[in-house]
Design a protein around this motif. Structure first.
Motif, PDB file in Angstrom:
ATOM      1  N   ARG A  26       0.804  -1.244   0.024  1.00 52.72           N
ATOM      2  CA  ARG A  26      -0.075   0.002   0.002  1.00 52.72           C
ATOM      3  C   ARG A  26       0.814   1.221   0.188  1.00 52.72           C
ATOM      4  NH1 ARG A  26      -4.449   0.032   4.661  1.00 52.72           N
ATOM      5  NH2 ARG A  26      -4.917  -1.733   3.258  1.00 52.72           N
ATOM      6  N   ARG A  27       1.887   1.217   0.826  1.00 52.19           N
ATOM      7  CA  ARG A  27       2.976   2.315   0.666  1.00 52.19           C
ATOM      8  C   ARG A  27       3.538   2.677  -0.843  1.00 52.19           C
ATOM      9  NH1 ARG A  27       4.426   0.514   5.897  1.00 52.19           N
ATOM     10  NH2 ARG A  27       6.121  -0.575   5.085  1.00 52.19           N
ATOM     11  N   VAL A  28       3.796   1.209  -1.129  1.00 53.15           N
ATOM     12  CA  VAL A  28       4.342   1.745  -2.703  1.00 53.15           C
ATOM     13  C   VAL A  28       3.349   2.176  -3.691  1.00 53.15           C
ATOM     14  CG1 VAL A  28       5.359   0.397  -4.491  1.00 53.15           C
ATOM     15  CG2 VAL A  28       5.867  -0.287  -2.325  1.00 53.15           C
ATOM     16  N   PHE A  29       2.007   1.793  -3.506  1.00 55.68           N
ATOM     17  CA  PHE A  29       1.106   2.266  -4.360  1.00 55.68           C
ATOM     18  C   PHE A  29       0.738   3.760  -4.055  1.00 55.68           C
ATOM     19  CE2 PHE A  29      -2.640   2.194  -6.873  1.00 55.68           C
ATOM     20  CZ  PHE A  29      -3.679   3.203  -6.258  1.00 55.68           C
ATOM     21  N   LYS A  30       0.853   4.091  -2.799  1.00 56.87           N
ATOM     22  CA  LYS A  30       0.708   5.671  -2.660  1.00 56.87           C
ATOM     23  C   LYS A  30       1.679   6.523  -2.981  1.00 56.87           C
ATOM     24  CE  LYS A  30      -2.264   5.257   1.774  1.00 56.87           C
ATOM     25  NZ  LYS A  30      -2.202   5.544   3.030  1.00 56.87           N
ATOM     26  N   ARG A  31       3.061   5.972  -2.924  1.00 52.20           N
ATOM     27  CA  ARG A  31       4.118   6.622  -3.202  1.00 52.20           C
ATOM     28  C   ARG A  31       3.968   6.833  -4.853  1.00 52.20           C
ATOM     29  NH1 ARG A  31       7.640   3.354  -2.168  1.00 52.20           N
ATOM     30  NH2 ARG A  31       7.875   4.320   0.245  1.00 52.20           N
ATOM     31  N   LYS A  32       3.837   5.879  -5.577  1.00 51.94           N
ATOM     32  CA  LYS A  32       3.455   5.724  -7.232  1.00 51.94           C
ATOM     33  C   LYS A  32       2.437   6.912  -7.379  1.00 51.94           C
ATOM     34  CE  LYS A  32       5.048   1.222  -7.982  1.00 51.94           C
ATOM     35  NZ  LYS A  32       5.039   0.034  -8.928  1.00 51.94           N
ATOM     36  N   ARG A  33       1.251   6.719  -6.825  1.00 50.71           N
ATOM     37  CA  ARG A  33       0.277   7.800  -6.933  1.00 50.71           C
ATOM     38  C   ARG A  33       0.687   9.248  -6.827  1.00 50.71           C
ATOM     39  NH1 ARG A  33      -5.368   7.002  -3.957  1.00 50.71           N
ATOM     40  NH2 ARG A  33      -4.164   7.919  -2.150  1.00 50.71           N
ATOM     41  N   ARG A  34       1.107   9.428  -5.642  1.00 50.91           N
ATOM     42  CA  ARG A  34       1.968  10.870  -5.401  1.00 50.91           C
ATOM     43  C   ARG A  34       2.785  11.313  -6.510  1.00 50.91           C
ATOM     44  NH1 ARG A  34       3.029  10.151  -0.670  1.00 50.91           N
ATOM     45  NH2 ARG A  34       5.384   9.617  -0.969  1.00 50.91           N
ATOM     46  N   ASN A  35       3.672  10.299  -6.807  1.00 39.34           N
ATOM     47  CA  ASN A  35       4.643  10.749  -7.998  1.00 39.34           C
ATOM     48  C   ASN A  35       3.842  11.147  -9.423  1.00 39.34           C
ATOM     49  OD1 ASN A  35       6.989  10.446  -6.175  1.00 39.34           O
ATOM     50  ND2 ASN A  35       7.151   8.334  -6.722  1.00 39.34           N
ATOM     51  N   GLY A  36       2.757  10.400  -9.572  1.00 41.35           N
ATOM     52  CA  GLY A  36       2.044  10.702 -10.566  1.00 41.35           C
ATOM     53  C   GLY A  36       1.516  11.940 -10.723  1.00 41.35           C
ATOM     54  N   LEU A  37       0.883  12.483  -9.512  1.00 42.57           N
ATOM     55  CA  LEU A  37       0.188  13.610  -9.440  1.00 42.57           C
ATOM     56  C   LEU A  37       0.992  14.710  -9.404  1.00 42.57           C
ATOM     57  CD1 LEU A  37      -2.348  15.119  -8.624  1.00 42.57           C
ATOM     58  CD2 LEU A  37      -1.911  14.773  -6.313  1.00 42.57           C
ATOM     59  N   MET A  40       1.992  15.134 -13.293  1.00 44.63           N
ATOM     60  CA  MET A  40       0.796  15.635 -14.050  1.00 44.63           C
ATOM     61  C   MET A  40       0.604  17.201 -13.579  1.00 44.63           C
ATOM     62  SD  MET A  40      -3.285  14.901 -13.738  1.00 44.63           S
ATOM     63  CE  MET A  40      -3.546  15.274 -12.166  1.00 44.63           C
ATOM     64  N   LEU A  41       0.820  17.806 -12.324  1.00 45.02           N
ATOM     65  CA  LEU A  41       0.853  19.070 -12.087  1.00 45.02           C
ATOM     66  C   LEU A  41       2.263  19.986 -12.578  1.00 45.02           C
ATOM     67  CD1 LEU A  41      -0.122  19.002  -8.114  1.00 45.02           C
ATOM     68  CD2 LEU A  41      -1.414  19.674 -10.270  1.00 45.02           C
ATOM     69  N   PRO A  46       1.985  24.843 -16.132  1.00 48.25           N
ATOM     70  CA  PRO A  46       2.676  25.694 -17.175  1.00 48.25           C
ATOM     71  C   PRO A  46       1.523  25.816 -18.267  1.00 48.25           C
ATOM     72  CG  PRO A  46       4.277  24.165 -16.455  1.00 48.25           C
ATOM     73  CD  PRO A  46       3.074  23.639 -15.706  1.00 48.25           C
ATOM     74  N   LEU A  47       0.895  24.661 -18.658  1.00 44.91           N
ATOM     75  CA  LEU A  47      -0.119  24.775 -19.872  1.00 44.91           C
ATOM     76  C   LEU A  47      -1.174  25.660 -19.537  1.00 44.91           C
ATOM     77  CD1 LEU A  47       0.016  20.891 -20.862  1.00 44.91           C
ATOM     78  CD2 LEU A  47       0.826  22.963 -22.078  1.00 44.91           C
ATOM     79  N   ILE A  48      -1.559  25.515 -18.325  1.00 43.32           N
ATOM     80  CA  ILE A  48      -2.734  26.549 -17.673  1.00 43.32           C
ATOM     81  C   ILE A  48      -2.179  27.932 -17.801  1.00 43.32           C
ATOM     82  CG2 ILE A  48      -4.276  27.339 -15.918  1.00 43.32           C
ATOM     83  CD1 ILE A  48      -4.247  24.407 -15.196  1.00 43.32           C
ATOM     84  N   ALA A  49      -1.035  28.266 -17.185  1.00 43.47           N
ATOM     85  CA  ALA A  49      -0.505  29.690 -17.272  1.00 43.47           C
ATOM     86  C   ALA A  49      -0.213  30.393 -18.789  1.00 43.47           C
ATOM     87  CB  ALA A  49       0.997  29.542 -16.795  1.00 43.47           C
ATOM     88  N   LEU A  50       0.355  29.216 -19.695  1.00 41.61           N
ATOM     89  CA  LEU A  50       0.407  29.656 -21.052  1.00 41.61           C
ATOM     90  C   LEU A  50      -1.046  30.115 -21.703  1.00 41.61           C
ATOM     91  CD1 LEU A  50       2.494  30.027 -23.123  1.00 41.61           C
ATOM     92  CD2 LEU A  50       2.181  27.700 -23.950  1.00 41.61           C
ATOM     93  N   SER A  51      -1.867  29.395 -21.423  1.00 42.23           N
ATOM     94  CA  SER A  51      -3.363  29.501 -21.915  1.00 42.23           C
ATOM     95  C   SER A  51      -3.833  30.797 -21.447  1.00 42.23           C
ATOM     96  CB  SER A  51      -4.144  28.225 -21.693  1.00 42.23           C
ATOM     97  OG  SER A  51      -3.823  26.973 -21.998  1.00 42.23           O
ATOM     98  N   CYS A  52      -3.615  31.122 -20.189  1.00 44.87           N
ATOM     99  CA  CYS A  52      -4.379  32.415 -19.507  1.00 44.87           C
ATOM    100  C   CYS A  52      -3.308  33.482 -20.236  1.00 44.87           C
ATOM    101  CB  CYS A  52      -4.042  32.493 -18.221  1.00 44.87           C
ATOM    102  SG  CYS A  52      -5.154  31.335 -17.058  1.00 44.87           S
ATOM    103  N   VAL A  53      -2.117  33.482 -20.500  1.00 44.67           N
ATOM    104  CA  VAL A  53      -1.364  34.643 -21.073  1.00 44.67           C
ATOM    105  C   VAL A  53      -1.946  34.807 -22.866  1.00 44.67           C
ATOM    106  CG1 VAL A  53       0.945  35.357 -22.042  1.00 44.67           C
ATOM    107  CG2 VAL A  53       0.769  34.273 -19.553  1.00 44.67           C
ATOM    108  N   GLY A  54      -2.108  33.486 -23.368  1.00 46.47           N
ATOM    109  CA  GLY A  54      -2.518  33.668 -24.730  1.00 46.47           C
ATOM    110  C   GLY A  54      -3.816  34.288 -24.698  1.00 46.47           C
ATOM    111  N   TYR A  55      -4.845  33.880 -23.702  1.00 44.61           N
ATOM    112  CA  TYR A  55      -6.185  34.467 -23.751  1.00 44.61           C
ATOM    113  C   TYR A  55      -6.146  36.078 -23.561  1.00 44.61           C
ATOM    114  CZ  TYR A  55     -10.906  35.133 -22.339  1.00 44.61           C
ATOM    115  OH  TYR A  55     -12.339  35.670 -22.248  1.00 44.61           O
TER     116      TYR A  55
END
Length: 243
Positions: A26-37, A40-41, A46-55
């Motif tokens: 379970r600890r291994v699963f939580k660590r992998k999920r946290r690394n994936g999150l 993703m962030l 950066p994509l959200i910030a770039l979209s706001c500047v373009g808008y």
């Protein structure tokens, strides 16, 4: 010889118990999920910030610039619809076929409005013979061949009648050297006369004068200063010296 029983637990396994065996994956699963999150962030932010500047940039270029506008009254709307010209000149001849001309920095012809107030100072709205002038000069040749010029800040030229109503710093020049100033005057270009009933101040090489009005008569041969008049003559210089 005795063999080890597979169902017997070691002391370390006995201390961990069955819950520790379940917690490790379970600890291994939580660590992998946290690394994936986190990954993703790192990509999404950066994509959200770039979209706001373009808008913001897009709307900055596309949105119209709104300037405050003045609500014009009917009189201002009428004035704004006038036909206006720059650097104009009108030429003509008087009753005796002598030339005259009018030049002005600006000229406008009032347009006829659907509902217009009564005309003032003889300038009827929509009258094609009426021209409003700014910074003008009118010059004409008089009956005796003399040249007279009149300048003013404003004028209303009645083309059919051949007259000009002048106002603002009206100055008359005569080729004899006489010049005088007044606030308002009327000049008849076709009949070679001018008059005004406002105070007059003038001068020539012989002296200075002041009066309550003036008239130019007899085709420019006579200038009468009306009302209470004042004249100051300069003493003539004597030609001294002898042989």
């Amino acid at each position: 010889m005795t063999s080890a029983r597979p169902d017997l637990e070691t002391p370390e396994q006995s201390r961990r118990g069955p819950l520790s065996e379940l917690a490790a994956p379970r600890r291994v699963f939580k660590r992998k999920r946290r690394n994936g999150l986190i990954l993703m962030l790192k990509i999404a932010l950066p994509l959200i910030a770039l979209s706001c500047v373009g808008y913001i940039y897009y709307w900055w270029r596309q949105a119209p610039v709104i300037h405050p506008t003045e609500v014009l009254s009917d009189a201002k709307q009428q004035a704004s619809s006038d036909v206006k010209l720059q650097k104009v000149q009108y030429n003509g001849v008087d009753a005796n076929n002598r030339p005259f001309s009018i030049t002005a920095d600006h000229a406008s012809q009032p347009q006829k409005a659907e509902t217009a107030p009564p005309p003032q100072s003889g300038a009827a709205a929509g009258d094609a013979s009426i021209v409003n002038l700014e910074k003008l000069m009118a010059d004409m040749t008089m009956g005796d061949g003399a040249w007279v010029a009149v300048t003013a800040d404003n004028g209303v030229y009645h083309r059919d009648a051949g007259t000009v109503d002048l106002s603002g710093n009206v100055t008359l020049f005569h080729d004899t050297g006489l010049s005088f100033e007044t606030d308002a005057a009327t000049v008849d270009l076709k009949n070679d006369w001018a008059r005004g009933d406002q105070p007059v101040e003038g001068q020539n090489a012989d002296g200075q004068l002041a009066s309550q009005g003036f008239e130019v008569r007899d085709g420019g041969q006579t200038i009468v200063f009306t009302g209470r008049a004042y004249l100051k003559l300069f003493p003539k210089k004597s030609n001294g010296g002898g042989s």
